[in-house]
Design a protein around this motif. Structure first.
Motif, PDB file in Angstrom:
ATOM      1  N   PRO A 153       0.782  -1.422   0.213  1.00 32.30           N
ATOM      2  CA  PRO A 153       0.088   0.011   0.047  1.00 32.30           C
ATOM      3  C   PRO A 153       0.891   1.269   0.061  1.00 32.30           C
ATOM      4  N   LEU A 154       1.949   1.096   0.693  1.00 31.04           N
ATOM      5  CA  LEU A 154       2.872   2.560   0.645  1.00 31.04           C
ATOM      6  C   LEU A 154       3.501   2.737  -0.816  1.00 31.04           C
ATOM      7  N   LEU A 155       3.836   1.657  -1.404  1.00 26.70           N
ATOM      8  CA  LEU A 155       4.194   1.970  -2.813  1.00 26.70           C
ATOM      9  C   LEU A 155       3.128   2.301  -3.704  1.00 26.70           C
ATOM     10  N   ALA A 156       2.172   2.034  -3.458  1.00 27.30           N
ATOM     11  CA  ALA A 156       0.951   2.244  -4.281  1.00 27.30           C
ATOM     12  C   ALA A 156       0.569   3.740  -4.178  1.00 27.30           C
ATOM     13  N   GLY A 157       0.741   4.265  -2.742  1.00 25.24           N
ATOM     14  CA  GLY A 157       0.740   5.699  -2.487  1.00 25.24           C
ATOM     15  C   GLY A 157       1.642   6.478  -2.709  1.00 25.24           C
ATOM     16  N   ALA A 158       2.919   5.884  -2.687  1.00 29.49           N
ATOM     17  CA  ALA A 158       4.055   6.447  -3.445  1.00 29.49           C
ATOM     18  C   ALA A 158       4.071   6.792  -4.725  1.00 29.49           C
ATOM     19  N   ARG A 159       3.512   6.189  -5.532  1.00 26.32           N
ATOM     20  CA  ARG A 159       3.227   6.253  -6.919  1.00 26.32           C
ATOM     21  C   ARG A 159       2.424   7.520  -7.028  1.00 26.32           C
ATOM     22  N   VAL A 160       1.124   7.498  -6.585  1.00 23.22           N
ATOM     23  CA  VAL A 160       0.343   8.570  -6.773  1.00 23.22           C
ATOM     24  C   VAL A 160       0.862   9.653  -6.257  1.00 23.22           C
ATOM     25  N   THR A 161       1.792   9.970  -5.276  1.00 23.35           N
ATOM     26  CA  THR A 161       2.481  11.059  -4.879  1.00 23.35           C
ATOM     27  C   THR A 161       3.557  11.544  -5.760  1.00 23.35           C
ATOM     28  N   ILE A 162       4.185  10.493  -6.341  1.00 19.95           N
ATOM     29  CA  ILE A 162       5.327  10.814  -7.643  1.00 19.95           C
ATOM     30  C   ILE A 162       4.664  11.487  -8.770  1.00 19.95           C
ATOM     31  N   GLU A 163       3.426  10.811  -9.039  1.00 17.39           N
ATOM     32  CA  GLU A 163       2.633  11.284 -10.415  1.00 17.39           C
ATOM     33  C   GLU A 163       2.070  12.788  -9.926  1.00 17.39           C
ATOM     34  N   PHE A 200      -1.993   9.356   2.546  1.00 17.19           N
ATOM     35  CA  PHE A 200      -3.238   8.724   2.983  1.00 17.19           C
ATOM     36  C   PHE A 200      -3.175   7.399   3.177  1.00 17.19           C
ATOM     37  N   GLN A 201      -2.241   6.527   2.651  1.00 19.07           N
ATOM     38  CA  GLN A 201      -2.106   5.036   2.700  1.00 19.07           C
ATOM     39  C   GLN A 201      -1.551   4.876   4.277  1.00 19.07           C
ATOM     40  N   ALA A 202      -0.523   5.708   4.272  1.00 19.73           N
ATOM     41  CA  ALA A 202       0.128   5.744   5.731  1.00 19.73           C
ATOM     42  C   ALA A 202      -0.803   5.982   6.675  1.00 19.73           C
ATOM     43  N   GLU A 203      -1.665   6.907   6.717  1.00 18.85           N
ATOM     44  CA  GLU A 203      -2.669   7.164   7.845  1.00 18.85           C
ATOM     45  C   GLU A 203      -3.599   5.958   8.066  1.00 18.85           C
ATOM     46  N   ARG A 204      -4.188   5.303   6.860  1.00 17.39           N
ATOM     47  CA  ARG A 204      -5.124   4.297   6.675  1.00 17.39           C
ATOM     48  C   ARG A 204      -4.384   2.846   7.506  1.00 17.39           C
ATOM     49  N   ILE A 205      -3.071   2.787   7.266  1.00 16.44           N
ATOM     50  CA  ILE A 205      -2.624   1.804   7.926  1.00 16.44           C
ATOM     51  C   ILE A 205      -2.154   1.915   9.142  1.00 16.44           C
ATOM     52  N   ARG A 206      -1.960   3.171   9.823  1.00 23.85           N
ATOM     53  CA  ARG A 206      -1.718   3.477  11.195  1.00 23.85           C
ATOM     54  C   ARG A 206      -2.971   3.167  11.759  1.00 23.85           C
ATOM     55  N   ASN A 207      -4.369   3.733  11.015  1.00 28.46           N
ATOM     56  CA  ASN A 207      -5.573   3.538  11.905  1.00 28.46           C
ATOM     57  C   ASN A 207      -5.884   2.124  12.225  1.00 28.46           C
ATOM     58  N   GLN A 210      -2.518   0.821  14.281  1.00 30.91           N
ATOM     59  CA  GLN A 210      -1.969   1.576  15.618  1.00 30.91           C
ATOM     60  C   GLN A 210      -0.568   1.552  15.820  1.00 30.91           C
ATOM     61  N   ASP A 211       0.304   1.120  14.471  1.00 32.87           N
ATOM     62  CA  ASP A 211       1.739   1.055  14.744  1.00 32.87           C
ATOM     63  C   ASP A 211       2.407   2.588  14.254  1.00 32.87           C
ATOM     64  N   SER A 212       2.189   3.405  15.096  1.00 27.24           N
ATOM     65  CA  SER A 212       2.463   4.723  14.682  1.00 27.24           C
ATOM     66  C   SER A 212       4.005   4.951  14.353  1.00 27.24           C
ATOM     67  N   THR A 213       4.899   4.377  15.151  1.00 25.63           N
ATOM     68  CA  THR A 213       6.172   4.596  15.037  1.00 25.63           C
ATOM     69  C   THR A 213       6.729   4.166  13.673  1.00 25.63           C
ATOM     70  N   THR A 214       6.583   2.796  13.459  1.00 20.82           N
ATOM     71  CA  THR A 214       6.956   1.965  12.273  1.00 20.82           C
ATOM     72  C   THR A 214       6.485   2.773  10.918  1.00 20.82           C
ATOM     73  N   ILE A 215       5.161   3.039  11.052  1.00 19.94           N
ATOM     74  CA  ILE A 215       4.415   3.798   9.813  1.00 19.94           C
ATOM     75  C   ILE A 215       5.050   5.173   9.454  1.00 19.94           C
ATOM     76  N   TYR A 216       5.098   6.070  10.632  1.00 20.19           N
ATOM     77  CA  TYR A 216       5.793   7.426  10.364  1.00 20.19           C
ATOM     78  C   TYR A 216       6.995   7.343  10.145  1.00 20.19           C
ATOM     79  N   THR A 217       7.833   6.596  10.720  1.00 22.46           N
ATOM     80  CA  THR A 217       9.115   6.674  10.364  1.00 22.46           C
ATOM     81  C   THR A 217       9.568   6.206   9.055  1.00 22.46           C
ATOM     82  N   THR A 218       8.925   4.984   8.570  1.00 21.41           N
ATOM     83  CA  THR A 218       8.920   4.636   6.957  1.00 21.41           C
ATOM     84  C   THR A 218       8.280   5.882   6.129  1.00 21.41           C
ATOM     85  N   LEU A 219       7.382   6.707   6.614  1.00 21.87           N
ATOM     86  CA  LEU A 219       6.828   7.744   5.698  1.00 21.87           C
ATOM     87  C   LEU A 219       7.668   8.713   5.577  1.00 21.87           C
ATOM     88  N   LEU A 220       8.610   9.014   6.675  1.00 22.65           N
ATOM     89  CA  LEU A 220       9.606  10.045   6.978  1.00 22.65           C
ATOM     90  C   LEU A 220      10.774   9.715   6.067  1.00 22.65           C
TER      91      LEU A 220
END
Length: 223
Positions: free
Chosen positions: A9-19, A174-181, A184-194
């Motif tokens: 899901p994060l790579l799918a979201g990254a593709r949208v962000t890049i486009e 969007f994908q990162a927030e959906r996964i976090r919700n 509830q793995d905020s540390t891993t998700i937001y570190t990866t997002l950063l």
């Protein structure tokens, strides 16, 4: 938790962000030249329209601009009997493009005005028209001076794409927030997002440096 389980899901979201970053940066550059050159126009109407658009999009929040295009514009269109609904990707691209275009317009204007006056005098001596002077003398010399500022705007534009998640566009934020919700793995998700945003910013920086070198060589060949 293993961050690799979130890769799809994060790579799918990254593709949208890049486009979205690519589209809005390209269109933003076009708006930058359109507004910037328009502000220097000898035509009063063209100059004042450019100034008004620059001040509106620089003086208001990008988030408000995004919400206005996505939520308010369709309501206005409905009142006028016109369908003005924009898909999320169109609304996001347009808001980002106009915003970066307004800031970039001042970069374009400043770089063109920084071209030495004797260059304009030489163009007059060669019987160049104002349009020929702009496109054959001023802009080729001004473009390399614009590149460092445009590089900063491109990186800022990448970071601003996170706002489109608020209108339901499935970008990286969007994908990162959906996964976090869900996890509830905020540390891993937001570190990866950063780290993913940082990596994309580094790529943009390298690409803009290559463009800057190319623009400098182009100016050298034309001088």
């Amino acid at each position: 938790m293993d961050p690799f389980q979130y890769a799809t899901p994060l790579l799918a979201g990254a593709r949208v962000t890049i486009e979205l970053t690519l589209y809005s940066t390209v269109f933003g550059a076009l708006f930058s030249f359109l507004f910037g050159i328009g502000r220097l126009s000898s035509l009063r109407l063209c100059r004042w329209i450019s100034i008004a658009l620059i001040e509106i999009f620089r003086g208001t929040s990008l988030l408000v601009q995004l919400f206005w295009l996505f939520f308010a514009l369709p309501v206005l269109g409905q009142a006028l009997g016109i369908d003005l609904r924009l898909p999320p990707v169109v609304a996001g691209t347009l808001a980002l493009s106009l915003n970066i275009g307004a800031y970039g317009a001042e970069v374009v204007r400043g770089a063109i005005q920084a071209v030495p006056h004797n260059q304009h005098e030489a163009a007059k001596a060669l019987d160049f028209t104002p349009r020929q002077t702009l496109w054959r003398i001023a802009i080729p010399q001004a473009v390399p001076e614009m590149m460092p500022s445009f590089s900063n705007l491109a990186i800022q534009n990448l970071k601003d794409t996170a706002l489109v998640s608020l209108i339901g566009l499935g970008d990286l934020a969007f994908q990162a927030e959906r996964i976090r919700n869900f996890t509830q793995d905020s540390t891993t998700i937001y570190t990866t997002l950063l780290l993913m945003y940082f990596g994309m910013a580094l790529v943009i920086t390298l690409l803009m440096r290559l463009l800057e070198k190319h623009a400098s060589r182009w100016r050298a060949r034309r001088s």
